[in-house]
Design a protein around this motif. Structure first.
Motif, PDB file in Angstrom:
ATOM      1  N   ALA A  27       1.845   8.882   6.103  1.00  0.00           N
ATOM      2  CA  ALA A  27       0.687   9.212   5.274  1.00  0.00           C
ATOM      3  C   ALA A  27       1.048  10.200   4.171  1.00  0.00           C
ATOM      4  N   GLU A 265       1.719   3.949   5.602  1.00  0.00           N
ATOM      5  CA  GLU A 265       2.029   4.296   4.212  1.00  0.00           C
ATOM      6  C   GLU A 265       1.151   3.527   3.225  1.00  0.00           C
ATOM      7  N   SER A 268      -2.349   5.047   3.121  1.00  0.00           N
ATOM      8  CA  SER A 268      -2.337   6.282   2.344  1.00  0.00           C
ATOM      9  C   SER A 268      -2.232   5.983   0.848  1.00  0.00           C
TER      10      SER A 268
END
Length: 320
Positions: A27, A265, A268
């Motif tokens: 994140a 990822e 985020s």
């Protein structure tokens, strides 16, 4: 980015801490890309110089840690040439991704880049002679279809520049393949020093040679404001801390447990892209992201099933 296989058994509490750190790291790392996108779009720095400063700061922050912990012996390596090659690939991947951020929304570029684990699967068969079945090959092919769904609208607008995240993913996949080999004779922190130092020097040389060539990605313009300098430092700091978090997570928990959390990822990146730049994927791009994530998870589950089968075979006592 190292070979994260472990030869010891993790306790349940260590595994839980490793999972928590992996989620935080996945994140956290897109913040680096936010800084990079601001530097190349708002402050008009070239992707080459942003990458050079980012990797140089990584080396500058990591080297003191190595020296304090182990002295100059901490930089010992049995594969100096491969470490140099890793640095060159890291420079190419960094340059390509930051260049992509000039044209593409953060979430789009990140989603396409996440075909990198699928590329590692294919390249491991080529360079590490690992056996992969037709199901994994099919999953990789489907993952690339998902990437093309995301790329297609950008390609219509920006042309070949929209393929830059794929180039970045390919360079980083090769970087990881080499990291598996190098990690046998080089500590993880030393690998970060070499990758950052060689990558920064390679980009500095490319920028020097590219002056006057008209190649926008290699243009050098001294950071114009204190804000730009601050963002450069923060990009280097976030990149260094994020990668150290990944290393620590893999020390606490097995790679087979942590792998799926890497897809945090993209979550985020979507959130940051919307909050900072106002970008939100359309329906087709959501579909492409779902295909990439599903393909990656399928490969992960196949790998885990294969490893569990090997473990079960080893547990079966030999016939008397």
């Amino acid at each position: 980015m190292t070979d994260t296989s472990q030869s010891y058994t993790n306790t349940p509490s260590e595994t839980l801490r490793g999972m928590a750190i992996m989620i935080l790291a996945a994140a956290f790392i897109p913040i680096l890309d936010v800084f990079g996108k601001k530097l190349v779009t708002v402050h008009q720095l070239s992707p080459g110089e942003v990458g050079m400063f980012r990797l140089g700061i990584q080396a500058g922050l990591t080297l003191p840690i190595v020296l304090v912990a182990n002295g100059w012996a901490g930089l010992a390596t049995t594969r100096p040439f491969l470490n140099v090659l890793r640095g060159l690939l890291l420079a190419l991947g960094t340059l390509s991704f930051f260049a992509a951020l000039r044209f593409m929304p953060l979430a789009d570029a990140t989603a396409v880049f996440l075909v990198e684990p699928l590329m590692v699967t294919l390249l491991s068969a080529v360079f590490l002679k690992e056996t992969i079945g037709w199901r994994r090959v099919a999953a990789v092919a489907i993952g690339f279809v998902g990437a093309m769904i995301i790329i297609q609208p950008s390609y219509a607008i920006f042309g070949p520049a929209s393929l830059l995240p794929l180039m970045a993913a390919f360079a980083v996949a090769l970087y990881l393949i080499l990291s598996r080999k190098v990690s046998r004779g080089t500590s993880p922190l030393a690998m970060m020093v070499y990758g950052g130092l060689v990558g920064a020097l390679a980009l500095a040389l490319a920028i020097a040679l590219g002056q006057g060539s008209g190649i926008e990605e290699l243009r050098f313009s001294w950071p114009p404001t204190a804000t730009a300098w601050m963002l450069l430092f923060l990009a280097g700091l976030v990149g260094t801390v994020g990668h150290l978090m990944f290393i620590y997570a893999y020390r606490l928990a097995p790679a087979s447990v942590l792998a799926p959390f890497g897809y945090v990822e993209i979550v985020s990146a979507i959130g940051l892209g919307y909050l900072v730049f106002g970008d939100l994927p359309n329906l087709a791009k959501w579909l492409g992201m779902a295909i990439i994530v599903a393909s990656g998870l399928f490969v992960f589950l196949r790998e885990r099933k294969a490893k569990m089968a090997v473990v079960e075979i080893r547990r079966v006592p030999p016939p008397h």
